[in-house]
Structure formats: structure tokens, C-alpha cells
Design a protein around this motif. Sequence first.
Motif, PDB file in Angstrom:
ATOM      1  N   GLN A 111       0.824  -1.202   0.000  1.00 51.13           N
ATOM      2  CA  GLN A 111       0.000   0.000   0.000  1.00 51.13           C
ATOM      3  C   GLN A 111       0.865   1.262   0.000  1.00 51.13           C
ATOM      4  N   LEU A 112       1.950   1.241   0.784  1.00 49.62           N
ATOM      5  CA  LEU A 112       2.834   2.406   0.851  1.00 49.62           C
ATOM      6  C   LEU A 112       3.489   2.684  -0.499  1.00 49.62           C
ATOM      7  N   ILE A 113       3.958   1.629  -1.157  1.00 52.29           N
ATOM      8  CA  ILE A 113       4.580   1.804  -2.473  1.00 52.29           C
ATOM      9  C   ILE A 113       3.557   2.325  -3.486  1.00 52.29           C
ATOM     10  N   SER A 114       2.337   1.807  -3.416  1.00 54.42           N
ATOM     11  CA  SER A 114       1.290   2.266  -4.334  1.00 54.42           C
ATOM     12  C   SER A 114       0.996   3.754  -4.136  1.00 54.42           C
ATOM     13  N   GLU A 115       0.990   4.188  -2.863  1.00 52.69           N
ATOM     14  CA  GLU A 115       0.742   5.604  -2.581  1.00 52.69           C
ATOM     15  C   GLU A 115       1.891   6.472  -3.082  1.00 52.69           C
ATOM     16  N   ARG A 116       3.113   5.997  -2.888  1.00 52.29           N
ATOM     17  CA  ARG A 116       4.278   6.785  -3.311  1.00 52.29           C
ATOM     18  C   ARG A 116       4.297   6.990  -4.829  1.00 52.29           C
ATOM     19  N   PHE A 117       3.871   5.987  -5.561  1.00 52.27           N
ATOM     20  CA  PHE A 117       3.882   6.072  -7.028  1.00 52.27           C
ATOM     21  C   PHE A 117       2.546   6.528  -7.601  1.00 52.27           C
ATOM     22  N   ARG A 122      -5.703   6.847  -0.918  1.00 52.32           N
ATOM     23  CA  ARG A 122      -5.280   7.105   0.461  1.00 52.32           C
ATOM     24  C   ARG A 122      -6.384   7.842   1.205  1.00 52.32           C
ATOM     25  N   THR A 123      -6.711   7.368   2.394  1.00 50.32           N
ATOM     26  CA  THR A 123      -7.714   8.032   3.220  1.00 50.32           C
ATOM     27  C   THR A 123      -7.104   9.287   3.840  1.00 50.32           C
ATOM     28  N   VAL A 124      -7.739  10.432   3.649  1.00 51.37           N
ATOM     29  CA  VAL A 124      -7.182  11.703   4.105  1.00 51.37           C
ATOM     30  C   VAL A 124      -8.237  12.467   4.893  1.00 51.37           C
ATOM     31  N   ASP A 125      -7.867  12.927   6.090  1.00 52.66           N
ATOM     32  CA  ASP A 125      -8.676  13.847   6.880  1.00 52.66           C
ATOM     33  C   ASP A 125      -7.980  15.209   6.799  1.00 52.66           C
ATOM     34  N   LEU A 126      -8.452  16.071   5.917  1.00 51.87           N
ATOM     35  CA  LEU A 126      -7.745  17.320   5.614  1.00 51.87           C
ATOM     36  C   LEU A 126      -7.581  18.203   6.850  1.00 51.87           C
ATOM     37  N   GLU A 127      -8.620  18.314   7.647  1.00 49.74           N
ATOM     38  CA  GLU A 127      -8.541  19.172   8.837  1.00 49.74           C
ATOM     39  C   GLU A 127      -7.536  18.629   9.842  1.00 49.74           C
ATOM     40  N   LEU A 128      -7.582  17.334  10.084  1.00 48.98           N
ATOM     41  CA  LEU A 128      -6.656  16.730  11.047  1.00 48.98           C
ATOM     42  C   LEU A 128      -5.220  16.767  10.536  1.00 48.98           C
ATOM     43  N   GLU A 129      -5.022  16.503   9.248  1.00 48.16           N
ATOM     44  CA  GLU A 129      -3.683  16.550   8.666  1.00 48.16           C
ATOM     45  C   GLU A 129      -3.080  17.950   8.801  1.00 48.16           C
ATOM     46  N   ALA A 130      -3.900  18.990   8.630  1.00 46.63           N
ATOM     47  CA  ALA A 130      -3.409  20.364   8.771  1.00 46.63           C
ATOM     48  C   ALA A 130      -2.997  20.649  10.216  1.00 46.63           C
ATOM     49  N   GLN A 131      -3.759  20.168  11.169  1.00 47.83           N
ATOM     50  CA  GLN A 131      -3.420  20.373  12.581  1.00 47.83           C
ATOM     51  C   GLN A 131      -2.122  19.647  12.947  1.00 47.83           C
TER      52      GLN A 131
END
Length: 343
Positions: A111-117, A122-131
Motif C-alpha cells: 500500500q505504501l509503495i502504491s501511494e508513493r507512485f 489514500r484516506t485523508v482527513d484534511l482538517e486533522l492533517e493540517a493540525q
Amino acid sequence: MTDSIMSKAATMEIPINSNGDSRTLGEDDGLEQDLQQVMVSGPNLNETSIVSGGYGGTAEGIIPTSSIKGSSMHHSSSSSMMAEEATRGVAVEKFDMMKKWGLNTYKCTKQLISERFGRGSRTVDLELEAQIEVLRDTKRKYENVLRLARALTNHFYSMVQTQHALGDTFADLSQKSPELRDEFGYNAETQKLLCKNGETLLGAINFFVSSINTLVNKTMEDTLMTIKMYENARLEFDAYRADLEELNLGPRDAVTIARIEAAQQQYQIHKDKYERLRSDVTIKLKFLEENKVKVMHKQLLLFHNAISAYFAGNQQQLEQTLKQFNIKLKPPGADKPSWLEEQ
């Protein structure tokens, strides 16, 4: 197909003997053969006897061991089988744990390699990632403040020590130079006063450094450890989500349906873990922000008041600042380590 390959690879074993040669599959029951070898290599119990009498006893004291062999051998055999089963059970349990760990690592790495390329979602919580990003940036800046405050403390400590030595020298010259006694005396008193105020200021700065160090390297670091666990859980969740989606796109035979059900269970387990850790991170970030504002408000006020009072030459205000924040200085001549030694 990937799971099948991993399962086969994990269960393949090539037994090697002490000379480096491969053994046959018939030698896998090594533990049982070792027990049999020990029993065979021992004395022949049918040909031995136990002498019940002492030295010079009669033949009536000789008891054939064949009469007591049955019960003892049965008990020994049962104990050996129980020990062998327990050993095999532990080995199987460890093997299953290693198999699960290897499979989980493979899925997460994929999964990590797939995300890198850019090939995997990828599941993203924009507000939490910004914090989280704000916290990491804040920690870097506070670490810089801590480094500079420690440098200031070290340099100022050296200056105070120099003032102390200079004051002692002036006082000694005042006694030995009658024509300059007053001049040397004034300077000696001035340096001693500056030294005293400097030690008071050092106590305030040291308290400031200690509080910032606790905030950065304990409070913030604890939150970042929870964030790291959350990010690992997010990666595992996405890995098992992708695995379930891939299985749903395949054929629906009996084997595949069973695998889909197992994948659905794993997906739900990792989803619950991910959501729980996301909630923990959100709560910790909130409390960290409140604690940071409270601590820095107090410490910045202390730092400002102490520095201003010292360079204004206001000894009374400097001492009052330490009392306001409950800072106690080490009494002169105490055997405790100095504040610099505690850094």
C-alpha cells in the motif's frame, strides 16, 4: 493469488542437519526420535535389579525391576507426550504470529509503495492533517527557542562567574593598595551586586528552560507518538481496504467468497482501530493547544519581567518576580549540584 503465494512461502521449510546436508521428510519428528534414543541408549531395565539389603545382604533382598517397570514407564511416557504436545503448541502459536505479521507487513508495504507512485488511494482527513502539520512546525520552532535559551544560559553563567572572580580580585587589591582602597572597594561591591542579581536571573532563565523542555520533549512528543500510531493505523486500514476492493472485483466462487468474508472482518477491525486513534489524536491536539497557551503565557511573562528587572538594575523587582512564580534559588554553600550541572 498474492495471499496464496505468501502462505506457501511461509510454510515451506528446508531442514538442514549439522553438516549442512538436507534431510528427508521422514526426520521431521526429531523430538520423538530423540526421546526414543535416550530410552534405548540407557541401561536395559529387564536385565537389572535393585538390591534392597545392605552390604552382604541375602538373595531374598533382590527385587527384579520387571515387577515395577510397568507403572513407572507408563507415567514417564505420559509426561513425555504432554511435554511434547505443549512444545509443539507453542511452536505452532509462534509460527501463526509470524505468519500474520509477515502478511500484514506485506500488505502495508504494498500500500505504501502504491501511494508513493500514485497508483493507490489514500484516506485523508484534511482538517486533522493540517493540525498535525502545524504541531510539527510548532515543535521545530520551540526546539529552536529551547536551544537559544540554553545558549543564553551558558553564556550568562560564564559572565556571572567572571564577575564573581573580578569582584574577589578587586576586594583583595583594596586591602593591599591603601592609595586606591576606595576605588577598588566601590568596584568590588558593584561586581558582587551584579553577581548576586545575575544568579537570581539565572534561576529565572533556568526555570524557563526547564518548562520549555518539558513542553517540547514530553508533552508534544507524547502527542506525536499517538499521531505516529494513528498514521500506522491509517496505512493498515487502507491496505486492507484495497485488498477487499480487489477481491470484490474478482470471480465469486466458493473459495473467493470465503476469502472476501475473512477480508471483510479484517477490514472492519482495522477501520475501528483507525477511527479510535483518529479520535485520540483529535482530543490530544485540543488539550495540547490549551496546555501550550497556558504554559507559554506564564513562561514568557516570567522571562520578560526577569530580563527587564535585571538590566534596569531593579534588584527588588527581580526578586519579586521569582517569588511571583514560586522559584526558589539554591542557598549559598549548599552541597547540591548547581543549576548548570542539572542541564
